[in-house]
Design a protein around this motif. Structure first.
Motif, PDB file in Angstrom:
ATOM      1  N   LEU A   8       0.822  -1.205   0.000  1.00 35.64           N
ATOM      2  CA  LEU A   8       0.000   0.000   0.000  1.00 35.64           C
ATOM      3  C   LEU A   8       0.861   1.262   0.000  1.00 35.64           C
ATOM      4  N   ILE A   9       1.888   1.249   0.806  1.00 37.20           N
ATOM      5  CA  ILE A   9       2.761   2.418   0.929  1.00 37.20           C
ATOM      6  C   ILE A   9       3.512   2.680  -0.376  1.00 37.20           C
ATOM      7  N   GLU A  10       3.913   1.609  -1.043  1.00 33.14           N
ATOM      8  CA  GLU A  10       4.706   1.748  -2.267  1.00 33.14           C
ATOM      9  C   GLU A  10       3.861   2.062  -3.498  1.00 33.14           C
ATOM     10  N   SER A  11       2.568   1.733  -3.451  1.00 34.54           N
ATOM     11  CA  SER A  11       1.783   1.804  -4.683  1.00 34.54           C
ATOM     12  C   SER A  11       0.628   2.786  -4.658  1.00 34.54           C
ATOM     13  N   ASN A  12       0.337   3.406  -3.513  1.00 32.00           N
ATOM     14  CA  ASN A  12      -0.862   4.241  -3.473  1.00 32.00           C
ATOM     15  C   ASN A  12      -0.633   5.570  -2.772  1.00 32.00           C
ATOM     16  N   TYR A  13      -1.162   6.606  -3.368  1.00 31.44           N
ATOM     17  CA  TYR A  13      -1.019   7.970  -2.857  1.00 31.44           C
ATOM     18  C   TYR A  13      -1.508   8.118  -1.424  1.00 31.44           C
TER      19      TYR A  13
ATOM     20  N   ASP B 293      -9.178  13.599   1.645  1.00 34.68           N
ATOM     21  CA  ASP B 293      -9.988  14.751   1.246  1.00 34.68           C
ATOM     22  C   ASP B 293      -9.571  15.260  -0.135  1.00 34.68           C
ATOM     23  N   LYS B 294      -8.287  15.128  -0.461  1.00 32.42           N
ATOM     24  CA  LYS B 294      -7.793  15.577  -1.765  1.00 32.42           C
ATOM     25  C   LYS B 294      -8.467  14.824  -2.909  1.00 32.42           C
TER      26      LYS B 294
ATOM     27  N   ALA C  85      -6.923  17.250 -17.905  1.00 35.75           N
ATOM     28  CA  ALA C  85      -7.534  16.717 -16.684  1.00 35.75           C
ATOM     29  C   ALA C  85      -6.698  15.575 -16.116  1.00 35.75           C
ATOM     30  N   LEU C  86      -6.243  14.682 -16.991  1.00 33.57           N
ATOM     31  CA  LEU C  86      -5.448  13.546 -16.544  1.00 33.57           C
ATOM     32  C   LEU C  86      -4.071  13.981 -16.051  1.00 33.57           C
ATOM     33  N   VAL C  87      -3.456  14.931 -16.748  1.00 33.65           N
ATOM     34  CA  VAL C  87      -2.160  15.452 -16.311  1.00 33.65           C
ATOM     35  C   VAL C  87      -2.287  16.072 -14.930  1.00 33.65           C
ATOM     36  N   TYR C  88      -3.309  16.893 -14.739  1.00 34.15           N
ATOM     37  CA  TYR C  88      -3.506  17.546 -13.443  1.00 34.15           C
ATOM     38  C   TYR C  88      -3.733  16.512 -12.346  1.00 34.15           C
ATOM     39  N   GLN C  89      -4.561  15.526 -12.633  1.00 32.71           N
ATOM     40  CA  GLN C  89      -4.883  14.495 -11.644  1.00 32.71           C
ATOM     41  C   GLN C  89      -3.642  13.709 -11.237  1.00 32.71           C
ATOM     42  N   GLU C  90      -2.904  13.199 -12.216  1.00 28.71           N
ATOM     43  CA  GLU C  90      -1.761  12.346 -11.903  1.00 28.71           C
ATOM     44  C   GLU C  90      -0.611  13.132 -11.297  1.00 28.71           C
ATOM     45  N   ARG C  91      -0.459  14.386 -11.694  1.00 32.46           N
ATOM     46  CA  ARG C  91       0.571  15.235 -11.077  1.00 32.46           C
ATOM     47  C   ARG C  91       0.220  15.526  -9.621  1.00 32.46           C
ATOM     48  N   SER C  92      -1.052  15.792  -9.358  1.00 33.63           N
ATOM     49  CA  SER C  92      -1.485  16.076  -7.988  1.00 33.63           C
ATOM     50  C   SER C  92      -1.300  14.873  -7.069  1.00 33.63           C
ATOM     51  N   LEU C  93      -1.473  13.671  -7.622  1.00 33.16           N
ATOM     52  CA  LEU C  93      -1.299  12.447  -6.835  1.00 33.16           C
ATOM     53  C   LEU C  93       0.172  12.042  -6.709  1.00 33.16           C
TER      54      LEU C  93
ATOM     55  N   PHE D  40     -11.505  13.944  -3.189  1.00 34.07           N
ATOM     56  CA  PHE D  40     -12.779  14.580  -3.524  1.00 34.07           C
ATOM     57  C   PHE D  40     -12.551  15.836  -4.366  1.00 34.07           C
ATOM     58  N   GLU D  41     -11.534  16.603  -4.002  1.00 35.42           N
ATOM     59  CA  GLU D  41     -11.194  17.793  -4.776  1.00 35.42           C
ATOM     60  C   GLU D  41     -10.826  17.417  -6.211  1.00 35.42           C
ATOM     61  N   LEU D  42     -10.031  16.367  -6.369  1.00 33.19           N
ATOM     62  CA  LEU D  42      -9.594  15.960  -7.706  1.00 33.19           C
ATOM     63  C   LEU D  42     -10.752  15.457  -8.555  1.00 33.19           C
ATOM     64  N   ARG D  43     -11.722  14.775  -7.939  1.00 35.84           N
ATOM     65  CA  ARG D  43     -12.902  14.345  -8.689  1.00 35.84           C
ATOM     66  C   ARG D  43     -13.646  15.551  -9.257  1.00 35.84           C
ATOM     67  N   GLU D  44     -13.815  16.576  -8.423  1.00 35.77           N
ATOM     68  CA  GLU D  44     -14.531  17.766  -8.878  1.00 35.77           C
ATOM     69  C   GLU D  44     -13.760  18.467  -9.987  1.00 35.77           C
ATOM     70  N   LYS D  45     -12.444  18.550  -9.853  1.00 35.46           N
ATOM     71  CA  LYS D  45     -11.644  19.250 -10.844  1.00 35.46           C
ATOM     72  C   LYS D  45     -11.576  18.466 -12.153  1.00 35.46           C
ATOM     73  N   PHE D  46     -11.573  17.136 -12.066  1.00 33.85           N
ATOM     74  CA  PHE D  46     -11.588  16.328 -13.278  1.00 33.85           C
ATOM     75  C   PHE D  46     -12.860  16.604 -14.073  1.00 33.85           C
ATOM     76  N   GLN D  47     -13.982  16.605 -13.393  1.00 33.22           N
ATOM     77  CA  GLN D  47     -15.243  16.841 -14.086  1.00 33.22           C
ATOM     78  C   GLN D  47     -15.359  18.292 -14.557  1.00 33.22           C
ATOM     79  N   TYR D  48     -14.701  19.203 -13.859  1.00 34.94           N
ATOM     80  CA  TYR D  48     -14.666  20.594 -14.325  1.00 34.94           C
ATOM     81  C   TYR D  48     -13.953  20.678 -15.670  1.00 34.94           C
ATOM     82  N   HIS D  49     -12.823  19.949 -15.796  1.00 32.71           N
ATOM     83  CA  HIS D  49     -12.133  19.921 -17.087  1.00 32.71           C
ATOM     84  C   HIS D  49     -13.053  19.382 -18.182  1.00 32.71           C
TER      85      HIS D  49
END
Length: 263
Positions: free
Chosen positions: A17-22, A144-145, A174-182, A147-156
């Motif tokens: 989990l630590i190695e593979s997930n944000y 919590d982040k 949208a994908l660039v922003y999402q994956e960079r944020s994670l 939830f923010e990313l879901r909203e921003k993805f749909q905004y794109h």
């Protein structure tokens, strides 16, 4: 919380989990392991099989899906059959269907959740998530982040106009922003890679497949993206080599891009 030391299996799972997930990145292994149920395992979700229907009235999940590898996971809205969410390894899904945190208010209309390609996941029980969440400020902020990313993805996606270059650019941004944020991407060479079949792009942008193919060819010609390399895991891989250059196309609604032949 149990007094005894976590089992070897729990420690291995915590390490994964630590190695593979944000959500769990850089947490202390033994600390995380003590929260994990002994029967927790990696499970497979197979393509073209529904995982669940999101946002059904008065119906909630009891697990958070942690994406380990494979995918992507998509959410299809109805009746247009539009893809409104794309999730890759390192992310999670299901949080908006848990009676917990913002999931209690972040609801939408019923939508089908499915693995577009075979995906390895860990189903983290709600009680386990709550315990970890309550005892880690880092996990609280990251959860919590999402939830923010879901909203921003749909905004794109809301900015996907009927102008095909701008619509595809909006999805890629949208994908660039999402994956960079994670923190999943870019790679060391600054390139973002996405397993992104033409069908997924078409259903996200409400374009036909032929139009998407033409847009991708144009983007390759002006070196915004590259097609899959021989060493890429999937022939559907799209390599975004100029994420900043995408901004110009993303913001183009009235001023037409020079490489798109249809005015």
């Amino acid at each position: 919380m149990a007094a005894q030391a976590p089992s070897a299996a729990a420690i291995e799972l915590a390490k994964l989990l630590i190695e593979s997930n944000y959500l769990f990145k850089d947490l202390e292994i033994n600390w995380l392991a003590q929260y994990l149920p002994p029967d927790l395992t990696v499970e497979k979700l197979y393509s073209n099989r529904p995982v669940y229907t999101a946002f059904r009235p008065h119906i909630f999940l009891d697990v958070l899906y942690i994406i380990i590898s494979g995918g992507p996971i998509i959410i299809r809205s109805t009746p247009l059959d539009r893809i409104i969410t794309i999730s890759y390894p390192g992310g999670c899904f299901g949080m908006r269907n848990l009676p917990f945190s913002f999931g209690q208010m972040s609801r939408a209309f019923p939508s089908l959740v499915e693995a577009y390609k075979t995906t390895d996941v860990i189903k983290l029980p709600l009680d386990t998530l709550k315990a970890i969440y309550e005892n880690s400020e880092v996990v609280r902020e990251r959860y919590d982040k999402f939830f923010e990313l879901r909203e921003k993805f749909q905004y794109h996606l809301l900015n996907c106009s009927s102008y095909p270059p701008q619509a595809v650019a909006a999805l890629l941004r949208a994908l660039v922003y999402q994956e960079r944020s994670l923190g999943n991407q870019p790679h060391s060479d600054g390139v973002y890679t996405f397993d992104l079949p033409i069908d997924v792009i078409a259903r996200s942008c409400q374009l036909n497949h032929r139009t998407v193919e033409q847009v991708l060819k144009g983007m390759q010609k002006v070196k915004l993206i590259e097609a899959a390399k021989s060493h890429d895991a999937s022939e559907d891989t799209i390599r975004v080599i100029d994420p900043e250059g995408l901004k110009e196309t993303y913001s183009t609604t009235r001023d037409k891009v020079s490489w798109w032949p249809l005015k």
